[in-house]
Design an enzyme around this catalytic site. Structure first.
Site, short mmCIF file in Angstrom:
data_model
loop_
_atom_site.label_atom_id
_atom_site.label_comp_id
_atom_site.label_asym_id
_atom_site.label_seq_id
_atom_site.Cartn_x
_atom_site.Cartn_y
_atom_site.Cartn_z
CB THR A 29 63.07 58.24 13.60
OG1 THR A 29 62.80 59.26 14.23
CG2 THR A 29 63.30 57.21 14.90
CB ILE A 68 57.00 58.57 10.82
CG1 ILE A 68 56.13 57.31 11.09
CG2 ILE A 68 55.72 59.68 10.97
CD1 ILE A 68 55.81 56.81 12.53
NE ARG A 107 56.62 66.18 15.24
CZ ARG A 107 57.94 66.08 14.75
NH1 ARG A 107 58.12 65.38 13.50
NH2 ARG A 107 58.91 65.92 15.59
CG ASP A 145 57.38 67.32 18.33
OD1 ASP A 145 56.11 67.55 17.52
OD2 ASP A 145 58.24 66.75 17.80
#
Length: 196
Positions: free
Chosen positions: A149, A50, A128, A126
């Site tokens: 990741t 991602i 997101r 963050d």
């Protein structure tokens, strides 16, 4: 389901042909994409990345971050394995938007780190939401992944959204004099697993 699939097409790249899938958020029309290389095999964990949108790193090769290099590394690794998926997550600047990201850069130029700059602008470290990515995995019938990741928050959010992560694979970018402070801040303040 927060997304609908709009279309797919062949995307030739230096690493070979990917299928590019376009998705749209139902609530606001925002677009997201997924690049799929090779065949998705049912019940076989697929290599997945991602990658959050980073215009400055991905398109302009900024050395302030590790984004552009990670994008290239992920596409190359997926192609070399013969199959995989890269979700291009359209949440620029950890979802504060491009103009706010530029404001955050200006604050960093004055001595703040990436987390402090976001907070000074009124955001969390963050912003997101990775549940959108879980929707993409579900639409493409992907249930088990091997995730490229360094971000444990990403792992936790995907697991909470019902995606089985059978392996976390680090994607380490070498430090340089422009990104060293940024990488250190991500490790120390955001828990990113950046160092071997």
């Amino acid at each position: 389901m927060q997304l609908i699939q709009i279309e797919k097409a062949i995307l030739p790249t230096p690493w070979g042909d990917f299928l590019i899938f376009g998705f749209e958020e139902k609530k606001n029309g925002k677009n997201h994409i997924a690049l799929v290389y090779g065949k998705i095999k049912k019940n076989i964990p697929i290599l997945a990345r991602i990658h959050s949108e980073c215009l400055t790193g991905d398109a302009f090769f900024s050395l302030r971050c590790d984004c552009g290099i990670q994008l290239e590394m992920a596409m190359s690794r997926i192609a070399s394995e013969g199959n995989g998926i890269l979700i291009y997550h359209r949440q620029e600047g950890r979802n504060i938007g491009l103009l706010n990201k530029i404001k955050a850069y200006s604050l960093q130029d004055k001595g703040l780190d990436t987390v402090e700059a976001n907070q000074k602008l009124g955001f969390s470290a963050d912003e997101r939401d990775f549940s959108l990515c879980a929707d993409i995995f579900n639409i493409l019938n992907i249930k088990k992944i091997r995730l490229l990741t360094n971000n444990p928050f990403k792992v936790d959010m995907l697991i909470a959204s019902g995606i089985e992560i059978v392996e976390r694979i680090p994607i380490i970018v070498e430090k340089n004099d422009k990104n060293a402070h940024y990488l250190k801040t991500k490790a120390e303040k955001m828990g990113h697993l950046l160092f071997k």
